[in-house]
Design a protein around this motif. Structure first.
Motif, PDB file in Angstrom:
ATOM      1  N   THR A  13     -10.179  22.051 -44.231  1.00  0.00           N
ATOM      2  CA  THR A  13     -11.391  22.709 -43.069  1.00  0.00           C
ATOM      3  C   THR A  13     -11.373  21.285 -42.919  1.00  0.00           C
ATOM      4  O   THR A  13     -10.132  20.509 -43.360  1.00  0.00           O
ATOM      5  N   THR A  14     -11.727  20.161 -42.120  1.00  0.00           N
ATOM      6  CA  THR A  14     -11.307  19.763 -40.964  1.00  0.00           C
ATOM      7  C   THR A  14     -11.214  17.971 -42.086  1.00  0.00           C
ATOM      8  O   THR A  14     -10.461  17.270 -42.236  1.00  0.00           O
ATOM      9  N   ALA A  15     -12.976  18.344 -43.149  1.00  0.00           N
ATOM     10  CA  ALA A  15     -12.354  17.867 -43.884  1.00  0.00           C
ATOM     11  C   ALA A  15     -11.066  17.502 -45.074  1.00  0.00           C
ATOM     12  O   ALA A  15     -10.139  15.890 -45.590  1.00  0.00           O
ATOM     13  N   ALA A  16     -10.559  17.806 -45.253  1.00  0.00           N
ATOM     14  CA  ALA A  16      -9.665  18.104 -46.463  1.00  0.00           C
ATOM     15  C   ALA A  16      -7.645  17.847 -45.406  1.00  0.00           C
ATOM     16  O   ALA A  16      -7.317  16.689 -45.973  1.00  0.00           O
ATOM     17  N   GLN A  17      -8.418  18.094 -44.169  1.00  0.00           N
ATOM     18  CA  GLN A  17      -7.128  17.333 -42.972  1.00  0.00           C
ATOM     19  C   GLN A  17      -6.889  15.997 -42.600  1.00  0.00           C
ATOM     20  O   GLN A  17      -6.157  15.580 -42.823  1.00  0.00           O
ATOM     21  N   ARG A  18      -8.134  15.829 -42.789  1.00  0.00           N
ATOM     22  CA  ARG A  18      -8.352  14.535 -42.462  1.00  0.00           C
ATOM     23  C   ARG A  18      -7.676  13.645 -43.871  1.00  0.00           C
ATOM     24  O   ARG A  18      -7.378  12.254 -43.874  1.00  0.00           O
ATOM     25  N   TYR A  19      -8.166  14.074 -44.745  1.00  0.00           N
ATOM     26  CA  TYR A  19      -7.527  13.278 -45.932  1.00  0.00           C
ATOM     27  C   TYR A  19      -5.977  13.495 -46.375  1.00  0.00           C
ATOM     28  O   TYR A  19      -5.232  11.965 -46.314  1.00  0.00           O
ATOM     29  N   PHE A  20      -5.106  14.673 -46.008  1.00  0.00           N
ATOM     30  CA  PHE A  20      -4.006  14.394 -46.185  1.00  0.00           C
ATOM     31  C   PHE A  20      -3.249  13.525 -45.304  1.00  0.00           C
ATOM     32  O   PHE A  20      -2.488  12.683 -44.827  1.00  0.00           O
ATOM     33  N   ALA A  21      -4.402  12.969 -43.039  1.00  0.00           N
ATOM     34  CA  ALA A  21      -4.192  11.844 -42.420  1.00  0.00           C
ATOM     35  C   ALA A  21      -4.335  10.812 -42.676  1.00  0.00           C
ATOM     36  O   ALA A  21      -3.612   9.568 -42.564  1.00  0.00           O
ATOM     37  N   GLU A  22      -5.487  10.334 -43.422  1.00  0.00           N
ATOM     38  CA  GLU A  22      -5.804   9.378 -44.500  1.00  0.00           C
ATOM     39  C   GLU A  22      -5.254   8.624 -45.832  1.00  0.00           C
ATOM     40  O   GLU A  22      -5.151   7.530 -45.924  1.00  0.00           O
ATOM     41  N   GLN A  23      -4.729   9.381 -46.481  1.00  0.00           N
ATOM     42  CA  GLN A  23      -4.735   9.155 -47.362  1.00  0.00           C
ATOM     43  C   GLN A  23      -3.324   9.440 -48.339  1.00  0.00           C
ATOM     44  O   GLN A  23      -2.638   8.898 -48.733  1.00  0.00           O
ATOM     45  N   THR A  24      -2.278  10.789 -47.415  1.00  0.00           N
ATOM     46  CA  THR A  24      -1.119  10.545 -47.970  1.00  0.00           C
ATOM     47  C   THR A  24      -0.245  10.622 -46.579  1.00  0.00           C
ATOM     48  O   THR A  24       0.836  10.590 -46.513  1.00  0.00           O
ATOM     49  N   PHE A  25      -1.157  10.397 -45.279  1.00  0.00           N
ATOM     50  CA  PHE A  25      -0.059   9.784 -44.167  1.00  0.00           C
ATOM     51  C   PHE A  25       0.566  11.230 -43.545  1.00  0.00           C
ATOM     52  O   PHE A  25       1.828  10.866 -42.944  1.00  0.00           O
ATOM     53  N   GLU A  26       0.487  12.509 -43.553  1.00  0.00           N
ATOM     54  CA  GLU A  26       1.033  13.936 -43.612  1.00  0.00           C
ATOM     55  C   GLU A  26       1.009  14.277 -42.152  1.00  0.00           C
ATOM     56  O   GLU A  26      -0.658  13.390 -42.054  1.00  0.00           O
ATOM     57  N   TYR A  27       1.075  15.255 -41.942  1.00  0.00           N
ATOM     58  CA  TYR A  27       0.415  14.839 -40.712  1.00  0.00           C
ATOM     59  C   TYR A  27      -0.426  16.602 -40.839  1.00  0.00           C
ATOM     60  O   TYR A  27      -0.138  17.515 -41.485  1.00  0.00           O
ATOM     61  N   PRO A  28      -1.937  16.250 -40.814  1.00  0.00           N
ATOM     62  CA  PRO A  28      -2.588  17.487 -40.349  1.00  0.00           C
ATOM     63  C   PRO A  28      -2.335  18.282 -39.330  1.00  0.00           C
ATOM     64  O   PRO A  28      -1.841  18.208 -38.951  1.00  0.00           O
ATOM     65  N   LEU A  29      -1.942  19.438 -39.746  1.00  0.00           N
ATOM     66  CA  LEU A  29      -1.768  21.159 -39.127  1.00  0.00           C
ATOM     67  C   LEU A  29      -3.036  21.835 -38.226  1.00  0.00           C
ATOM     68  O   LEU A  29      -2.521  22.676 -37.581  1.00  0.00           O
ATOM     69  N   VAL A  30      -4.753  21.259 -38.469  1.00  0.00           N
ATOM     70  CA  VAL A  30      -5.315  22.290 -38.199  1.00  0.00           C
ATOM     71  C   VAL A  30      -5.885  21.406 -37.082  1.00  0.00           C
ATOM     72  O   VAL A  30      -5.631  20.355 -36.485  1.00  0.00           O
ATOM     73  N   LYS A  31      -5.584  21.963 -35.632  1.00  0.00           N
ATOM     74  CA  LYS A  31      -6.055  21.622 -34.472  1.00  0.00           C
ATOM     75  C   LYS A  31      -7.725  20.846 -34.478  1.00  0.00           C
ATOM     76  O   LYS A  31      -8.595  21.320 -35.240  1.00  0.00           O
ATOM     77  N   GLY A  32      -7.018  19.567 -34.223  1.00  0.00           N
ATOM     78  CA  GLY A  32      -8.556  18.802 -33.885  1.00  0.00           C
ATOM     79  C   GLY A  32      -8.452  17.602 -34.745  1.00  0.00           C
ATOM     80  O   GLY A  32      -9.788  16.611 -34.793  1.00  0.00           O
ATOM     81  N   VAL A  33      -7.888  17.791 -35.646  1.00  0.00           N
ATOM     82  CA  VAL A  33      -8.012  16.875 -36.528  1.00  0.00           C
ATOM     83  C   VAL A  33      -6.625  15.912 -36.129  1.00  0.00           C
ATOM     84  O   VAL A  33      -5.197  16.471 -35.941  1.00  0.00           O
ATOM     85  N   SER A  34      -6.316  14.260 -36.046  1.00  0.00           N
ATOM     86  CA  SER A  34      -5.610  13.830 -35.402  1.00  0.00           C
ATOM     87  C   SER A  34      -4.903  13.175 -36.707  1.00  0.00           C
ATOM     88  O   SER A  34      -5.247  13.036 -37.400  1.00  0.00           O
ATOM     89  N   ALA A  35      -3.463  12.740 -36.192  1.00  0.00           N
ATOM     90  CA  ALA A  35      -2.808  12.045 -37.354  1.00  0.00           C
ATOM     91  C   ALA A  35      -2.891  10.689 -37.595  1.00  0.00           C
ATOM     92  O   ALA A  35      -3.444   9.997 -36.416  1.00  0.00           O
ATOM     93  N   HIS A  36      -2.246  10.126 -38.754  1.00  0.00           N
ATOM     94  CA  HIS A  36      -2.935   8.365 -38.585  1.00  0.00           C
ATOM     95  C   HIS A  36      -2.486   7.501 -36.906  1.00  0.00           C
ATOM     96  O   HIS A  36      -1.019   8.722 -36.702  1.00  0.00           O
ATOM     97  N   PRO A  37      -2.400   6.861 -36.880  1.00  0.00           N
ATOM     98  CA  PRO A  37      -1.727   6.106 -35.860  1.00  0.00           C
ATOM     99  C   PRO A  37      -0.963   5.704 -34.806  1.00  0.00           C
ATOM    100  O   PRO A  37      -0.322   5.048 -34.149  1.00  0.00           O
ATOM    101  N   ASP A  38      -0.540   5.172 -36.678  1.00  0.00           N
ATOM    102  CA  ASP A  38       0.441   4.474 -36.255  1.00  0.00           C
ATOM    103  C   ASP A  38       1.746   5.843 -36.468  1.00  0.00           C
ATOM    104  O   ASP A  38       2.973   5.006 -36.099  1.00  0.00           O
TER     105      ASP A  38
END
Length: 373
Positions: free
Chosen positions: A315-340
């Motif tokens: 889901t988008t919520a879980a994929q955002r967790y990976f982007a924002e908390q573990t700084f990994e790349y989300p793999l589901v379309k529409g969820v962006s990686a950390h801006p850095d």
């Protein structure tokens, strides 16, 4: 791969101090319970599809279903997410944490008596080994298609949840980016780096990289690279985190790691640190993009609960967790990686099917032969 071979070689890593796992080959060791939940919601349920294995309706499942996960991902990385999943999906999630390869070995050793319902690995190699042994069920197409084909099993037996990139972390006070060799292979035999590098041969991510190097450049190149880096007195660390910390502190000048450990150090410090990640974007083996992924066991008696868990991770919520908390790349379309981070589509990783990382046995044998295990 024969089961007893993987078990034996997994034991090599264990006696070498590889793991946080306690007694991975001992079936009597109880899973580590993390929590129980009482609240159930259906907010993230997906509609049923015509896929080969339907995704169950969340509202139709019992609220107290027990799900046992063997996780190669550490508690510090995914514990909060698992807590959230339990609360939002209505599962009693129990987790056994450890080294990915050793947990895969434990699953094979336990056979039909394994209490595990789901394997959550930190790399595709161990999941591929389980798939090769016939231990994973086919996943629903509806779930598989949420992730690009490059990050899931060709046979639909496992799926990537988040992306992790191999990088060279370097101390910016002592190393200029242009000093990093154009290929990770070119560190070999380069006296500039004698006694100044760090690596973690017992780490699953490093081992997956070595498997990739074997596949991409051949056994002789991989062996030569390992022997040469060892001859350069490359310092051995237990894991990626300690390599990054040593680089920041100037104990080593550079090291071979996954990208997100430096991101975590920066977030915790709350200030600039004298270190950067060097991303290989030229198709070099040093720029391998691996995944943390999930497979559901054929012996699971809670496959519906496991599919609901997997559905939530995508889901988008879980994929955002990976982007924002573990700084990994989300793999589901529409969820962006950390801006850095550089965008995933700009990384240009080496041309390698992640399903081909399943030869864990060969990599462990090579590491043992060159004296790194």
């Amino acid at each position: 791969m024969r089961r007893r071979d993987l078990i034996r070689l997994g034991g090599i890593g264990l006696v070498s101090g590889t793991s946080l796992l306690i007694g991975c080959s001992n079936a009597s060791v109880a899973p580590t319970p993390t929590f129980s939940v009482t609240e159930t919601t259906t907010a993230n349920a997906s509609p049923p599809t015509s896929a080969q294995t339907p995704v169950p309706q969340t509202s139709a499942a019992p609220s107290t279903a027990v799900l046992t996960i063997y996780s190669g991902r550490s508690r510090s990385l995914i514990g909060p997410l698992l807590d959230r999943v339990g609360q939002e999906v209505g599962l009693d999630v129990r987790v056994r944490y450890g080294d990915t390869a050793e947990l895969a070995t434990a699953i094979l050793e336990e056979g039909d008596r394994s209490p595990a319902d789901l394997s959550f690995g930190q790399d595709a190699g161990a999941l591929g080994a389980l798939a090769k042994e016939g231990r994973l069920i086919p996943l629903p197409v509806e779930l598989l298609e949420r992730v690009p084909a490059a990050f899931r099993s060709r046979q639909g037996l496992w799926i990537g949840i988040s992306g992790r990139v191999r990088t060279v972390v370097y101390n910016t006070d002592r190393v200029r980016a242009e000093e990093i060799p154009a290929s990770i292979v070119d560190f070999a035999g380069n006296g500039r780096w004698r006694g100044r590098l760090g690596w973690a041969p017992t780490n699953g991510s490093f081992q997956a990289f070595v498997t990739a190097l074997r596949r991409l450049r051949g056994e002789d190149v991989a062996r030569s690279w390992l022997e040469s880096l060892k001859a350069l007195e490359t310092r051995v660390f237990p894991n990626n985190a300690t390599i990054v910390q040593a680089t920041i502190n100037g104990e080593v000048e550079a090291g071979f790691v996954n990208h997100y450990y430096l991101m975590r150090e920066r977030a915790q410090a709350g200030r600039p640190l004298p270190a950067e990640n060097f991303f290989y974007t030229n198709g070099d083996p040093g720029g391998l993009v691996n995944v943390a992924g999930v497979g559901i066991l054929v012996t699971s008696r809670a496959q519906d609960a496991a599919l609901r868990f997997l559905d939530y991770l995508l889901t988008t919520a879980a994929q955002r967790y990976f982007a924002e908390q573990t700084f990994e790349y989300p793999l589901v379309k529409g969820v962006s990686a950390h801006p850095d981070l550089p965008p995933l589509e700009t990384l240009n990783p080496p041309a390698l099917d992640l399903s081909d990382l399943d030869d864990l046995r060969g990599t462990l044998s090579l590491l043992q032969e060159v004296g790194l295990l």
